[in-house]
Write an enzyme that holds these catalytic residues in place. Structure first.
Site, PDB file in Angstrom:
ATOM      1  N   PHE A 124       0.759  -0.976  -0.014  1.00  0.00           N
ATOM      2  CA  PHE A 124       0.014  -0.134  -0.040  1.00  0.00           C
ATOM      3  C   PHE A 124       0.872   1.352  -0.171  1.00  0.00           C
ATOM      4  CE2 PHE A 124      -2.833   3.166   1.837  1.00  0.00           C
ATOM      5  CZ  PHE A 124      -3.844   3.004   1.136  1.00  0.00           C
ATOM      6  N   ASP A 196       1.765  -5.534   7.982  1.00  0.00           N
ATOM      7  CA  ASP A 196       0.725  -4.674   8.190  1.00  0.00           C
ATOM      8  C   ASP A 196      -0.467  -5.533   7.955  1.00  0.00           C
ATOM      9  OD1 ASP A 196      -1.362  -3.213   6.899  1.00  0.00           O
ATOM     10  OD2 ASP A 196       0.087  -1.889   5.969  1.00  0.00           O
ATOM     11  N   TYR A 221     -10.614   0.792  10.879  1.00  0.00           N
ATOM     12  CA  TYR A 221     -11.896   1.196  10.302  1.00  0.00           C
ATOM     13  C   TYR A 221     -12.112   0.381   9.044  1.00  0.00           C
ATOM     14  CZ  TYR A 221      -8.232   3.637   7.745  1.00  0.00           C
ATOM     15  OH  TYR A 221      -6.868   3.836   7.144  1.00  0.00           O
ATOM     16  N   LYS A 222     -11.566  -0.706   8.854  1.00  0.00           N
ATOM     17  CA  LYS A 222     -12.150  -1.683   7.674  1.00  0.00           C
ATOM     18  C   LYS A 222     -12.969  -2.714   8.439  1.00  0.00           C
ATOM     19  CE  LYS A 222      -7.842  -0.821   5.250  1.00  0.00           C
ATOM     20  NZ  LYS A 222      -8.526   0.074   4.048  1.00  0.00           N
ATOM     21  N   ARG A 370     -13.228  -4.472  -6.691  1.00  0.00           N
ATOM     22  CA  ARG A 370     -12.869  -5.144  -5.135  1.00  0.00           C
ATOM     23  C   ARG A 370     -14.457  -5.235  -4.362  1.00  0.00           C
ATOM     24  NH1 ARG A 370      -8.696  -2.665  -1.225  1.00  0.00           N
ATOM     25  NH2 ARG A 370     -10.587  -1.076  -0.929  1.00  0.00           N
TER      26      ARG A 370
END
Lengths: 411, 411
Positions: A124, A196, A221-222, A370
């Site tokens: 990322f 990560d 927050y995912k 996605r």
């Protein structure tokens, strides 16, 4: 699709987690497949935030700090349970970007004299930027080796590697990397690993303790549904605590936070990874959001997640040949994370066109669609329905509608 | 006290800001003199947080990011107005500790080749810790010179100074330092200044643009009443934006946040100081809290603040000789910040004993009582009443009650 509604209904009837959907305040009728970007609102959040604002802040004022001070490590322990680690090894606070920077430098300082910070060229962006920034400050060299080749590369060339920093799941393709294998290879080379876990925590059994992982950073927050920009966390294995030398030497990580003189002396344990004053409203929301994980085992999450992603792939496989979607995510269960990505040149327009159809997912340039499947609020019927609507959007070329053209960098 | 209730009533009757108290949800009957630690709840906050949770997060979900993305710089502009700077120069996010670290390194990189990071030996601990950490990473040397001597020292020894980092107000004594003088001396020496405005923003006209200040960092949970741990901010004068090279190179500070490849390229303007995903609930609360500053000029805040602190000192001066309180804060208005500190060996116990008397203030070891006077919700009658109750606590030695003994490091 030969796969019938009855198949989906049967799978949902057998689903032991079906009732957990009530723990989320999902908009009626919405199929939400973007919880790997922003988790939906858990019903437990608003009452907790209300209590914090109206009682703790309004009435108790500064006295509430006695409770708030403990939140970073108390909430950390709750997340630790989902990471497969014991208490006292996770601290919550700051953004993922800040945690990555702090932990990368802390990790490199555990292996002084070594020159290489190893990471994934497809990591990322913020992970790559922070690796470059940390390396520049420490005079190290960033070497980029894809996760799939990392274990082999470490075995051959790992002698000068201080830190190997990898994602547990590729945020684009949904591929789950070999946590055990890369960790072992890093250790054999004398390096430490920094995982990560943003796209794994809350949906996969990461088992960081069992895999002997040194350090990990993740967002909340995912899948954890902590709310927009809810604070990130850092895991550091207890064996590293005493040597962990972090550059963000904030007053709350000091052994005596209210000391007024003298140099920085890090607190014992994971408390040294707490930096400045935590954003309490966001942290309280996260604490409450974690209630959705009560009475569920990580293995149950994984079983349901794999069932959903397998069912999605099966539905996509049964679509007519044209328009063709390439399933980018590995079909082997042991190599699949919590989301599935499809390739199509009109990915962006298709995702936009799905929104008015009541399906929210997202796209990643240039050509990936996605779909994230949270085992606590997505059903097999949702999965089947989303593929049917996607096919309708594709077949009727709704994605060519000017309403669905790219208009913003944030779109 | 010869100063009568009538004096206080007259001053309050003349107070043009008296009505602003209604903008805060203060507990009934409480005299709150700790807004320089944690500001009380503004009435505008709860509705804004409710809207963010129930509409933006619950219903609009990821679509809300179009709005949220703009918050760090939009709220930054609102704070900029209180700093006396034009728009596009303030970004909000992260904790004060993190902002200090990031900005100290960015500041030092504006003056490459210079070896000294100059700061105050009595600076707030996190400022000193971060200066040491930044200096260690950059190979610089921290030199500590008290703020009162900084301008003279810079004139004599400033040639090797990269950054002069000072607080606008001493957090212990309430002394207001010479922002214009130290800034000018730093510039004459070829250095940049970084002001910590935590104890000044929202109560003083800082006039950072007029004083040609380079950089500033501040918190928002004190006078700005943004809530517990509400995000900090950074100001960077526009002339430095292009050269500003910050170590916290997060994805949101990138020129193209959703770029998926390539190196870190900082955004134009102050947007490069935005780091990772902002804690939205805390940021929204801050945004709403700033509504209390609508229709008030910074000069009015300062006039009322000076009137309150002068009246407090006058009341203390009129107390009987024993027990004796030493007024630590300068009596000259131009050297006084927004709070007043008294010295007494039983400071801690006295502040604790004041709480059940309906007065909240705080203490700082070893012997300081701190009283913060927010011009928007503290009245002259509150001031008089608090001194009267303090005198009662002191005269009757209530501070010796075991209930008010120190029990916790956070007490």
């Amino acid at each position: 699709m030969p796969t019938t509604r009855t198949d989906a209904e049967r799978l949902d009837a057998e689903d032991v987690l079906a009732g957990f959907r009530e723990r989320f305040a999902l908009p009626p009728g919405l199929i939400y497949l973007d919880g790997n970007s922003l988790g939906p609102l858990p019903t437990s959040v608003a009452p907790a935030v209300h209590e914090t604002i109206h009682r703790q802040w309004r009435e108790d004022l500064v006295r509430s700090w006695v409770d708030w001070m403990e939140l970073p490590t108390r909430v950390g322990d709750r997340i630790g349970a989902l990471l497969g680690v014991g208490p006292g090894q996770v601290a919550v606070g700051d953004s993922t970007s800040v945690q990555l920077f702090n932990t990368l430098i802390g990790a490199a300082r555990l292996r002084p004299g070594r020159q290489v910070l190893l990471t994934d060229p497809r990591h990322f962006p913020t992970d790559r930027y922070m690796a470059e920034s940390a390396a520049r400050l420490l005079g190290l060299r960033v070497v980029e080796v894809p996760a799939g080749e990392a274990a082999g590369w470490l075995a051959r060339n790992g002698r000068d590697v201080a830190v190997a920093a990898y994602p547990v799941v590729d945020y684009r393709t949904g591929e789950l990397w070999d946590i055990a294998g890369i960790t072992a290879a890093a250790h054999d080379a004398g390096a430490v690993v920094l995982w990560d876990v943003c796209h794994g925590v809350g949906v996969l059994p990461l088992e960081l303790a069992r895999h002997d992982v040194d350090l990990a950073v993740g967002c909340t927050y995912k899948y954890l549904s902590g709310g927009p920009g809810s604070p990130a966390f850092v895991y550091a294995a207890e064996r590293h605590h005493q040597a962990l030398d972090l550059p963000l030497a904030g007053w709350l990580g000091h052994v005596t936070p209210f000391a007024t003189g003298g140099p920085y002396l890090p607190a014992a344990g994971i408390a040294r990874a707490v930096v400045g004053t935590p954003a309490i409203l966001s942290l309280v929301a996260l604490d409450a959001a974690l209630d959705v994980y009560r009475d569920v085992a990580v293995e149950q999450l994984r079983d349901k997640s794999l069932s959903l992603t397998a069912f999605f792939i099966r539905c996509v496989d049964e679509l007519p040949d044209e328009p063709a979607f390439e399933v980018v995510t590995p079909r082997a269960a042991e190599r699949r994370g919590g989301h599935v990505s499809l390739r199509h040149e009109h990915a962006y327009g298709m995702i936009r066109a799905l929104m008015p159809q009541g399906v929210v997912a997202d796209s990643r340039p240039p050509d990936l669609l996605r779909f994230g499947f949270h085992p606590l609020y997505v059903s097999h019927q949702d999965v089947r329905e989303s593929v049917e609507r996607l096919w309708r959007v594709a077949e009727t070329k709704q994605y060519t509608d000017p309403r669905f053209a790219r208009t913003s960098a944030y779109g």
